[in-house]
Motif scaffolding. Structure first.
Motif, PDB file in Angstrom:
ATOM      1  N   ALA A  76       0.836  -1.203   0.000  1.00 36.47           N
ATOM      2  CA  ALA A  76       0.000   0.000   0.000  1.00 36.47           C
ATOM      3  C   ALA A  76       0.866   1.247   0.000  1.00 36.47           C
ATOM      4  O   ALA A  76       0.924   2.003   0.958  1.00 36.47           O
ATOM      5  N   GLY A  77       1.559   1.458  -1.094  1.00 35.11           N
ATOM      6  CA  GLY A  77       2.428   2.619  -1.230  1.00 35.11           C
ATOM      7  C   GLY A  77       2.373   3.113  -2.655  1.00 35.11           C
ATOM      8  O   GLY A  77       1.512   2.727  -3.437  1.00 35.11           O
ATOM      9  N   GLY A  78       3.308   3.973  -3.002  1.00 34.89           N
ATOM     10  CA  GLY A  78       3.365   4.491  -4.360  1.00 34.89           C
ATOM     11  C   GLY A  78       2.696   5.843  -4.491  1.00 34.89           C
ATOM     12  O   GLY A  78       2.208   6.426  -3.529  1.00 34.89           O
ATOM     13  N   SER A  79       2.650   6.335  -5.698  1.00 34.77           N
ATOM     14  CA  SER A  79       2.214   7.700  -5.960  1.00 34.77           C
ATOM     15  C   SER A  79       0.728   7.922  -5.740  1.00 34.77           C
ATOM     16  O   SER A  79       0.300   9.043  -5.489  1.00 34.77           O
ATOM     17  N   SER A  80      -0.068   6.874  -5.859  1.00 36.91           N
ATOM     18  CA  SER A  80      -1.509   7.001  -5.623  1.00 36.91           C
ATOM     19  C   SER A  80      -2.109   5.611  -5.497  1.00 36.91           C
ATOM     20  O   SER A  80      -1.504   4.612  -5.917  1.00 36.91           O
ATOM     21  N   ILE A  81      -3.306   5.547  -4.939  1.00 37.67           N
ATOM     22  CA  ILE A  81      -4.023   4.271  -4.883  1.00 37.67           C
ATOM     23  C   ILE A  81      -4.291   3.759  -6.288  1.00 37.67           C
ATOM     24  O   ILE A  81      -4.138   2.558  -6.574  1.00 37.67           O
ATOM     25  N   ALA A  82      -4.664   4.642  -7.192  1.00 40.03           N
ATOM     26  CA  ALA A  82      -4.971   4.228  -8.563  1.00 40.03           C
ATOM     27  C   ALA A  82      -3.757   3.589  -9.226  1.00 40.03           C
ATOM     28  O   ALA A  82      -3.890   2.585  -9.948  1.00 40.03           O
ATOM     29  N   TYR A  83      -2.585   4.149  -8.983  1.00 38.85           N
ATOM     30  CA  TYR A  83      -1.376   3.589  -9.581  1.00 38.85           C
ATOM     31  C   TYR A  83      -1.115   2.177  -9.066  1.00 38.85           C
ATOM     32  O   TYR A  83      -0.884   1.247  -9.844  1.00 38.85           O
ATOM     33  N   GLY A  84      -1.169   1.995  -7.743  1.00 42.41           N
ATOM     34  CA  GLY A  84      -0.923   0.677  -7.177  1.00 42.41           C
ATOM     35  C   GLY A  84      -1.925  -0.350  -7.653  1.00 42.41           C
ATOM     36  O   GLY A  84      -1.574  -1.489  -7.987  1.00 42.41           O
ATOM     37  N   VAL A  85      -3.197   0.039  -7.713  1.00 40.20           N
ATOM     38  CA  VAL A  85      -4.228  -0.881  -8.186  1.00 40.20           C
ATOM     39  C   VAL A  85      -4.011  -1.228  -9.651  1.00 40.20           C
ATOM     40  O   VAL A  85      -4.177  -2.380 -10.073  1.00 40.20           O
ATOM     41  N   SER A  86      -3.615  -0.249 -10.459  1.00 41.63           N
ATOM     42  CA  SER A  86      -3.373  -0.525 -11.883  1.00 41.63           C
ATOM     43  C   SER A  86      -2.249  -1.525 -12.062  1.00 41.63           C
ATOM     44  O   SER A  86      -2.310  -2.397 -12.944  1.00 41.63           O
ATOM     45  N   LYS A  87      -1.224  -1.440 -11.228  1.00 44.78           N
ATOM     46  CA  LYS A  87      -0.100  -2.363 -11.350  1.00 44.78           C
ATOM     47  C   LYS A  87      -0.434  -3.742 -10.792  1.00 44.78           C
ATOM     48  O   LYS A  87       0.031  -4.770 -11.310  1.00 44.78           O
ATOM     49  N   ALA A  88      -1.249  -3.793  -9.738  1.00 50.05           N
ATOM     50  CA  ALA A  88      -1.710  -5.089  -9.245  1.00 50.05           C
ATOM     51  C   ALA A  88      -2.556  -5.781 -10.308  1.00 50.05           C
ATOM     52  O   ALA A  88      -2.433  -6.992 -10.541  1.00 50.05           O
ATOM     53  N   ALA A  89      -3.414  -5.013 -10.966  1.00 52.44           N
ATOM     54  CA  ALA A  89      -4.228  -5.575 -12.038  1.00 52.44           C
ATOM     55  C   ALA A  89      -3.361  -6.022 -13.210  1.00 52.44           C
ATOM     56  O   ALA A  89      -3.650  -7.042 -13.856  1.00 52.44           O
ATOM     57  N   LEU A  90      -2.283  -5.290 -13.494  1.00 55.62           N
ATOM     58  CA  LEU A  90      -1.372  -5.684 -14.570  1.00 55.62           C
ATOM     59  C   LEU A  90      -0.698  -7.018 -14.257  1.00 55.62           C
ATOM     60  O   LEU A  90      -0.510  -7.848 -15.149  1.00 55.62           O
ATOM     61  N   SER A  91      -0.370  -7.234 -12.995  1.00 52.01           N
ATOM     62  CA  SER A  91       0.222  -8.516 -12.609  1.00 52.01           C
ATOM     63  C   SER A  91      -0.782  -9.652 -12.823  1.00 52.01           C
ATOM     64  O   SER A  91      -0.411 -10.746 -13.278  1.00 52.01           O
ATOM     65  N   GLN A  92      -2.047  -9.415 -12.501  1.00 58.59           N
ATOM     66  CA  GLN A  92      -3.067 -10.442 -12.747  1.00 58.59           C
ATOM     67  C   GLN A  92      -3.292 -10.630 -14.237  1.00 58.59           C
ATOM     68  O   GLN A  92      -3.475 -11.765 -14.712  1.00 58.59           O
ATOM     69  N   LEU A  93      -3.286  -9.539 -14.999  1.00 60.59           N
ATOM     70  CA  LEU A  93      -3.403  -9.650 -16.451  1.00 60.59           C
ATOM     71  C   LEU A  93      -2.277 -10.511 -17.007  1.00 60.59           C
ATOM     72  O   LEU A  93      -2.485 -11.305 -17.936  1.00 60.59           O
ATOM     73  N   THR A  94      -1.089 -10.366 -16.442  1.00 59.03           N
ATOM     74  CA  THR A  94       0.054 -11.181 -16.865  1.00 59.03           C
ATOM     75  C   THR A  94      -0.258 -12.660 -16.719  1.00 59.03           C
ATOM     76  O   THR A  94      -0.004 -13.467 -17.633  1.00 59.03           O
ATOM     77  N   ARG A  95      -0.816 -13.046 -15.579  1.00 58.88           N
ATOM     78  CA  ARG A  95      -1.145 -14.457 -15.351  1.00 58.88           C
ATOM     79  C   ARG A  95      -2.231 -14.932 -16.320  1.00 58.88           C
ATOM     80  O   ARG A  95      -2.147 -16.033 -16.885  1.00 58.88           O
ATOM     81  N   ASN A  96      -3.271 -14.114 -16.498  1.00 59.98           N
ATOM     82  CA  ASN A  96      -4.353 -14.502 -17.408  1.00 59.98           C
ATOM     83  C   ASN A  96      -3.867 -14.651 -18.845  1.00 59.98           C
ATOM     84  O   ASN A  96      -4.251 -15.586 -19.556  1.00 59.98           O
ATOM     85  N   LEU A  97      -3.018 -13.708 -19.280  1.00 56.00           N
ATOM     86  CA  LEU A  97      -2.509 -13.773 -20.639  1.00 56.00           C
ATOM     87  C   LEU A  97      -1.556 -14.942 -20.842  1.00 56.00           C
ATOM     88  O   LEU A  97      -1.487 -15.521 -21.932  1.00 56.00           O
ATOM     89  N   ALA A  98      -0.811 -15.295 -19.795  1.00 57.35           N
ATOM     90  CA  ALA A  98       0.073 -16.460 -19.892  1.00 57.35           C
ATOM     91  C   ALA A  98      -0.743 -17.712 -20.199  1.00 57.35           C
ATOM     92  O   ALA A  98      -0.336 -18.559 -21.005  1.00 57.35           O
ATOM     93  N   ALA A  99      -1.914 -17.825 -19.553  1.00 60.40           N
ATOM     94  CA  ALA A  99      -2.779 -18.967 -19.814  1.00 60.40           C
ATOM     95  C   ALA A  99      -3.435 -18.865 -21.185  1.00 60.40           C
ATOM     96  O   ALA A  99      -3.570 -19.854 -21.914  1.00 60.40           O
ATOM     97  N   ALA A 100      -3.829 -17.654 -21.566  1.00 65.16           N
ATOM     98  CA  ALA A 100      -4.562 -17.466 -22.816  1.00 65.16           C
ATOM     99  C   ALA A 100      -3.680 -17.640 -24.052  1.00 65.16           C
ATOM    100  O   ALA A 100      -4.151 -18.130 -25.089  1.00 65.16           O
ATOM    101  N   LEU A 101      -2.413 -17.247 -23.949  1.00 65.39           N
ATOM    102  CA  LEU A 101      -1.538 -17.234 -25.130  1.00 65.39           C
ATOM    103  C   LEU A 101      -0.595 -18.424 -25.208  1.00 65.39           C
ATOM    104  O   LEU A 101       0.110 -18.584 -26.208  1.00 65.39           O
ATOM    105  N   GLY A 102      -0.543 -19.241 -24.153  1.00 68.46           N
ATOM    106  CA  GLY A 102       0.291 -20.429 -24.226  1.00 68.46           C
ATOM    107  C   GLY A 102      -0.325 -21.457 -25.175  1.00 68.46           C
ATOM    108  O   GLY A 102      -1.530 -21.443 -25.413  1.00 68.46           O
ATOM    109  N   PRO A 103       0.460 -22.347 -25.755  1.00 65.70           N
ATOM    110  CA  PRO A 103       1.889 -22.537 -25.485  1.00 65.70           C
ATOM    111  C   PRO A 103       2.813 -21.691 -26.352  1.00 65.70           C
ATOM    112  O   PRO A 103       4.020 -21.685 -26.145  1.00 65.70           O
ATOM    113  N   GLU A 104       2.252 -20.951 -27.310  1.00 69.31           N
ATOM    114  CA  GLU A 104       3.141 -20.251 -28.242  1.00 69.31           C
ATOM    115  C   GLU A 104       3.850 -19.060 -27.614  1.00 69.31           C
ATOM    116  O   GLU A 104       5.021 -18.791 -27.934  1.00 69.31           O
ATOM    117  N   VAL A 105       3.135 -18.320 -26.757  1.00 72.57           N
ATOM    118  CA  VAL A 105       3.667 -17.056 -26.244  1.00 72.57           C
ATOM    119  C   VAL A 105       3.798 -17.129 -24.731  1.00 72.57           C
ATOM    120  O   VAL A 105       2.861 -17.529 -24.037  1.00 72.57           O
TER     121      VAL A 105
END
Length: 254
Positions: A151-180
């Motif tokens: 719970a740090g960083g320049s704003s709550i919105a920034y931290g939430v956006s990056k937490a969501a990006l980490s989850q997007l990473t996991r979802n995309l890993a499943a969606a784009l495998g095995p090629e990507v």
């Protein structure tokens, strides 16, 4: 994946971490390095020239990742120029400094702006480049942040956006495998213009000095050190869906 002969696209590639990734990819033998920028045209052209001087072909392309039409045009431009894309680095990001206790100051417009670039911008780029990445057996590396975990960083919105990006990473890993493969790097404090714009030269010097006194590795990350991790993840053929923290060990002390 070896980077020699590959084509690497880096959003937010004009300055800071993005520029360091472009330069490192060129030194690693990439045949094409694309520095994508929204505002910093002069810096992007300089990075592209440096990539070209390293032996490959550097290209600076303007595209706002908050605009899907521009992202799709970017993909078309890169494919027309190089015929392939092997690595996509989603580094473009934005923030607005709003104290975490200032809930009224964190307006809906700020939420939309930050999420549109940091989260949806990465998704738009992956969506546009997915066919080429699949054809190449490529890799995506998203630049998240330690703010995704605390719970740090320049704003709550920034931290939430990056937490969501980490989850997007996991979802995309499943969606784009095995090629990507899709991974993320989560930097802590990095000595970039981003930090001095947020805190001022003196303010950042004081903050980073205080941090170095307690961080296990006793130093502040440089853009080049983060770029090393970004390209390392691009090379790791059996790693996907992961986010690697790069903060000199600070996170183990939280």
């Amino acid at each position: 994946m070896e980077l020699n002969g590959r084509v690497v696209v880096v959003t937010g590639g004009a300055t800071g971490i993005g520029a360091a990734v472009c330069r490192a990819a060129a030194r690693a033998g990439a045949a094409g390095v694309v520095a994508v920028y929204a505002r910093s045209a002069e810096e992007a052209e300089r990075v592209a020239a440096e990539a070209g001087a390293a032996g490959g072909t550097g290209l600076a392309v303007r595209a706002d990742v908050a605009d899907d039409a521009q992202v799709r045009e970017l993909a078309a431009t890169v494919l027309e120029r190089f015929g392939r894309v092997d690595v996509l680095v989603n580094n473009a990001g934005t923030t607005r400094a709003v104290g975490h206790e200032d809930l009224d100051g964190l307006t809906d417009d700020i939420w939309r702006e930050v999420l549109d670039v940091n989260l949806l911008g990465a998704f738009r780029c992956v969506r546009a480049f997915a066919p080429a990445l699949r054809a190449a057996g490529g890799a995506v590396v998203n630049v998240s942040s330690i703010s995704a975990y605390r719970a740090g960083g320049s704003s709550i919105a920034y931290g939430v956006s990056k937490a969501a990006l980490s989850q997007l990473t996991r979802n995309l890993a499943a969606a784009l495998g095995p090629e990507v493969r899709v991974n993320a790097v989560a930097p802590g404090t990095v000595a970039t213009r981003w930090q001095t714009q947020l805190h001022g030269e003196q303010g950042f010097a004081e903050r980073s000095a205080a941090e170095r006194a307690s961080v296990p590795l006793r130093r502040t990350s440089t853009p080049e050190q983060v770029a090393e991790v970004v390209l390392g993840l691009a090379r790791m053929d059996m790693v996907t869906g992961e986010a690697l923290i790069v903060d000199g060990g600070k996170h183990v002390m939280y």
